[in-house]
Design a protein around this motif. Sequence first.
Motif, PDB file in Angstrom:
ATOM      1  N   ALA A  28       0.779  -1.030   0.053  1.00  0.00           N
ATOM      2  CA  ALA A  28      -0.171  -0.111   0.027  1.00  0.00           C
ATOM      3  C   ALA A  28       0.895   1.206   0.020  1.00  0.00           C
ATOM      4  N   ASP A  29       2.115   1.162   0.433  1.00  0.00           N
ATOM      5  CA  ASP A  29       2.950   2.280   0.591  1.00  0.00           C
ATOM      6  C   ASP A  29       3.965   2.579  -0.700  1.00  0.00           C
ATOM      7  N   PRO A  57      -0.516  10.032  -5.023  1.00  0.00           N
ATOM      8  CA  PRO A  57      -1.549   9.348  -5.987  1.00  0.00           C
ATOM      9  C   PRO A  57      -0.891   8.442  -6.691  1.00  0.00           C
ATOM     10  N   ARG A  58       0.331   8.216  -7.042  1.00  0.00           N
ATOM     11  CA  ARG A  58       1.077   7.335  -7.869  1.00  0.00           C
ATOM     12  C   ARG A  58       1.278   5.873  -6.955  1.00  0.00           C
ATOM     13  N   GLY A  59       0.973   5.986  -5.812  1.00  0.00           N
ATOM     14  CA  GLY A  59       1.260   4.679  -4.682  1.00  0.00           C
ATOM     15  C   GLY A  59       2.496   4.886  -4.197  1.00  0.00           C
ATOM     16  N   PHE A  60       3.147   5.921  -3.935  1.00  0.00           N
ATOM     17  CA  PHE A  60       4.465   5.919  -3.243  1.00  0.00           C
ATOM     18  C   PHE A  60       4.339   6.779  -2.073  1.00  0.00           C
ATOM     19  N   SER A  61       3.373   6.481  -1.118  1.00  0.00           N
ATOM     20  CA  SER A  61       3.224   7.487  -0.060  1.00  0.00           C
ATOM     21  C   SER A  61       4.346   6.950   0.965  1.00  0.00           C
ATOM     22  N   GLY A  62       5.048   5.720   0.801  1.00  0.00           N
ATOM     23  CA  GLY A  62       6.038   5.477   1.683  1.00  0.00           C
ATOM     24  C   GLY A  62       7.209   6.378   1.632  1.00  0.00           C
ATOM     25  N   CYS A  63       7.542   7.035   0.476  1.00  0.00           N
ATOM     26  CA  CYS A  63       8.573   7.869   0.181  1.00  0.00           C
ATOM     27  C   CYS A  63       8.232   9.276   0.950  1.00  0.00           C
ATOM     28  N   THR A  64       6.888   9.458   1.071  1.00  0.00           N
ATOM     29  CA  THR A  64       6.683  10.830   1.799  1.00  0.00           C
ATOM     30  C   THR A  64       6.863  10.735   3.206  1.00  0.00           C
ATOM     31  N   VAL A  65       6.675   9.597   3.687  1.00  0.00           N
ATOM     32  CA  VAL A  65       6.805   9.240   5.064  1.00  0.00           C
ATOM     33  C   VAL A  65       8.265   9.137   5.562  1.00  0.00           C
ATOM     34  N   PHE A  66       9.104   8.604   4.875  1.00  0.00           N
ATOM     35  CA  PHE A  66      10.654   8.440   5.321  1.00  0.00           C
ATOM     36  C   PHE A  66      11.290   9.820   5.545  1.00  0.00           C
ATOM     37  N   ASP A  67      12.310   9.852   6.622  1.00  0.00           N
ATOM     38  CA  ASP A  67      13.025  10.571   6.954  1.00  0.00           C
ATOM     39  C   ASP A  67      14.450  10.146   7.364  1.00  0.00           C
ATOM     40  N   ASN A 253       4.358  12.041   9.538  1.00  0.00           N
ATOM     41  CA  ASN A 253       4.159  11.771   8.162  1.00  0.00           C
ATOM     42  C   ASN A 253       3.165  11.015   7.726  1.00  0.00           C
ATOM     43  N   ALA A 254       3.325   9.871   8.664  1.00  0.00           N
ATOM     44  CA  ALA A 254       2.411   8.687   8.220  1.00  0.00           C
ATOM     45  C   ALA A 254       1.148   8.821   8.855  1.00  0.00           C
ATOM     46  N   ALA A 255       0.671   9.673   9.615  1.00  0.00           N
ATOM     47  CA  ALA A 255      -0.609   9.886  10.345  1.00  0.00           C
ATOM     48  C   ALA A 255      -1.560  10.979   9.404  1.00  0.00           C
TER      49      ALA A 255
END
Length: 273
Positions: A28-29, A57-67, A253-255
Amino acid sequence: MTISPNLSPDCGNCFALCCTALGFSRSADFAIDKPAASPCPNMAGDFSCTIHQSLRPRGFSGCTVFDCFGAGQVVSQQTFSGISWTQDPSSMSSMFAVFKIVRQLHEMLWYLAEAGERTFDPDLAAAADQLSEGIAAAAQGDAATVLAADVVSLHGEVRALLMEVSDEVRASYGAEDQQTVDGGVRAGADLVGANLANRRLCGADLRSAYLIGANLRGSDLTAADLLGADLRGAQLQGADLSKALYLTQPQINAAEGAPTTLIPTRLTSPAHW
Ligand code: SF4
């Protein structure tokens, strides 16, 4: 004296180490499988991300969470003197291995900085400073120094200090509140999807709790210990986390939140809130 590193990412000075060194699985991430030590197909030649504006929207939400806690730029510019793994492919495996360790060291520094600020005990503050100094020195050493760092042992020392400070800080907010414990709010609790809206959770021990999708709208988490808590999809609209303990940018970021969510000043509201 060791200079305290900047613990915020500076992607413009990084050789896209998170997009290359780390692997991820289709989920999902992440929309694709990507093995570790390989460049993401979405990475451009200048190390930027070609889909940066549309990751979610392209299915890479995991990249927006990482720090990376500022590890990327330190490894790229200091440890490897600004010479990228594309310029010198022989450095690739060492650079990626160093990045993974420096990220862990910087994460420890992040927590220790908070522990030092939150404790009321000067001895604990001094212990946090001393530990930070040693970890910062290891993180700023050459590649061999970083690779020789005893991360497991350091994790143990840091965790013990964080817990001591947590006990101290939470005690002043009613940490022993039996109602909170009876209500299932405890360290490591499975609170996936739980309704914890409009609750006074001050001083609660939510260390390593599973709060995936939990409803925390309007709740007060002052001095609640969130070390390692899984906040993916947690609903934080109207919640007060401004003085929560050990909250990190990846957790935020994940919330899910809103402008009404109060967060610590050293964190930033994610773009998707
Ligand atoms: S999608 Fe973009 S941010 Fe995510 S790993 Fe690939 S290049 Fe990096």
